[in-house]
Scaffold this active site. Sequence first.
Site, PDB file in Angstrom:
ATOM      1  N   ASP A 380      -0.741  -2.724 -12.547  1.00 23.58           N
ATOM      2  CA  ASP A 380      -1.566  -2.820 -11.353  1.00 23.58           C
ATOM      3  C   ASP A 380      -2.525  -1.625 -11.398  1.00 23.58           C
ATOM      4  O   ASP A 380      -2.269  -0.650 -12.112  1.00 23.58           O
ATOM      5  CB  ASP A 380      -0.671  -2.759 -10.106  1.00 23.58           C
ATOM      6  CG  ASP A 380      -1.462  -2.607  -8.828  1.00 23.58           C
ATOM      7  OD1 ASP A 380      -2.385  -3.409  -8.619  1.00 23.58           O
ATOM      8  OD2 ASP A 380      -1.173  -1.679  -8.063  1.00 23.58           O
ATOM      9  N   ASP A 553       3.114  -0.977  -7.599  1.00 20.43           N
ATOM     10  CA  ASP A 553       3.564  -0.110  -6.506  1.00 20.43           C
ATOM     11  C   ASP A 553       3.546  -0.790  -5.143  1.00 20.43           C
ATOM     12  O   ASP A 553       4.153  -0.293  -4.199  1.00 20.43           O
ATOM     13  CB  ASP A 553       2.677   1.139  -6.429  1.00 20.43           C
ATOM     14  CG  ASP A 553       1.306   0.825  -5.863  1.00 20.43           C
ATOM     15  OD1 ASP A 553       0.615  -0.063  -6.422  1.00 20.43           O
ATOM     16  OD2 ASP A 553       0.919   1.433  -4.852  1.00 20.43           O
TER      17      ASP A 553
END
Length: 673
Positions: A380, A553
Amino acid sequence: MAIDPVCGMYVSEDTDLYLDKDGTRYYFCSTGCLEKFREPEREEKSLKIRLIVAWSFSIPILILNYALVSPYRNYILLLLALPVQFYSGLGFYHGAYGAIKNRSGNMDLLITLGTLTAFIFSLFITFDGNVFPVKYTYYDASVFIITLILTGGYIESLTKRAANSSAHRLLELIPESVHMYSNGNVHDVAYENIKTGDAILIRPGENIAVDGTIIKGTTEVDESMITGEQMPVLKHENDNVYSGTKNINGSIIVKVNAVGPNSTVNKLYSLIQMAAMGRAKIQRIADVFSSYFVPVVISAALGSSIFWFIYLNHEGDPISLIISVLVFVSVIVIACPCAIGLAAPITLLISSNESLENGIIIKNSSSMDRLSHINMVIFDKTGTLTNNSPNVSYMRYYGDKMLVNSMLISIEQASNHPAARAIVNYIKELPHDTYTINDIKEIPGFGIKGAFNGREISVTRDGNFTVLNYNNEKLAEIKIEYKLRDSAKIAVKKLIKNGIDVAIVTGDSKENTVNIAHDLDINKYYYNIKPDQKAEIVKKMQRDGKYVMFVGDGINDTIAMEAADVGVSMSSGSDITKENGDIILLKDDLKNVYNMIIIGRKTIKKVRQNIGWAIGYNSALIPVAAGILVPLFGLSIYFVLPILAALAMGMSSTTVVLNSLRIKKSIRRSISL
């Protein structure tokens, strides 16, 4: 053929053991696996009780078997063995039955075959010592096989968690009550009573409970749960909002389009659970070994038994049948490697502890096998490759620095906007005073304004730029951006150098994604991607033959993390993401991404070594149990077999533990390179 989501065995879809959950049908090899899936907490508690019972009776059996001299010794051993054999070991029988039904071999079948054979043989000796020309029993071998295998299973369970715990945490984003809006009146109602078409009021700072369309008001919404991006999105009338996101700074009235199972949060919940169940497709190494070893053992036992029956019958021996049974029992009992149950859990436990010392938390030890095969890492962007909060990259002053700093921190500390928090944190480290700002008002999509010394002061936001104006004069311009983590470039470079492909998948814009990808020399990247689309990208790569690790996250990463072979969460990530991940990176050090792959490879190599040691001692005695030494020593060889079996059990278990301890040095040496 379906796959048991608990143990990974292939199961016929004709079985009666299945469970429908969240619109998906799951098939099971045994009632034990079905109950573990249905009520994992209850099964874990049951395992603990069965393990306590097993050790409570096994230790006395071991002591009495060699220390007690009494005509009632075998009866005492029988009474002590019963709880272990038929209570502690009951789960193995369920698993064995399922394996037989599915015409496959697994660890449960091997354990059941060995322990029941030993127990039944010992039972005959106990009640009729004249049946066989030997007087020893195998009660100690039977109960210790069960006890050690249960111990290994419990050690493994200590590092596991319920697969859907993070999904349940996701539902906590939904408030218990909402503000119903009707004909200008507002009253609170329970969330369960909301239906499509209702209108609800959502105040600043509240989580949005439904999917809907704004019919009145303007606000900024934190959609990081969906996109992963911290910067709020400006919403006007007729714009859509989604459950689980957060209203930042404006009151809005929303018409409900979807609620309950059809809302965004509930869809994410279902997708996470389904993805989690799909990850159990890799069978445990011990089960794979057992699927080959069980037929070999049975063939060896039957072959040697039939040989001695035919040979002794031809020689006119009157006890040829009894000897052939004795040979069969001896081969089965000797071949059952009790230490195999410790081979993986002990190694995984030591490896996990060593990983922790290097800043890596291995939450799901069963991910080690998948970790050892990783050849694709997907990152990400925001909060993973970059810091999870924006920072001030530069600040240009058009007026007195002390005055500008003081004005900025005095007005921005009244805002919840991420850019405002970044500016406040930045100026805290600079010389400044604190002023009183009056009539502060935050305007969605504009910024914040107020009055200072009777004149207007405002902070306007436009993309990554923030401007301070006072009395219609520009005093400062600030650029806000997400900086790359210090470890990002080193981590990506090391992965690529070692032949591991790297990609970025993010909900951010094309411009920001391209800039980050260019800085890191990453050629494969995806932008403006929604949570379910991230998971689809992972699955496509898997279909193309990749073993995928996803590092993220945010809540928006959880589905992709579950779909991936290994999910890794940053320690600064959301609680849901950390619960969901197989691994957590302490200190958010991305250099450990490659290190954990090395740890996985070293660990699985050691597990395979341990399995070899676990079966080595026992397998070496199979020819002896089959009677290869009978021509030299006669039937007296069977009088020392119990001692040899006990020795093999102790040596194999000790070797497995000592060999596992060596992995600490191996990991440290590899990581330091």
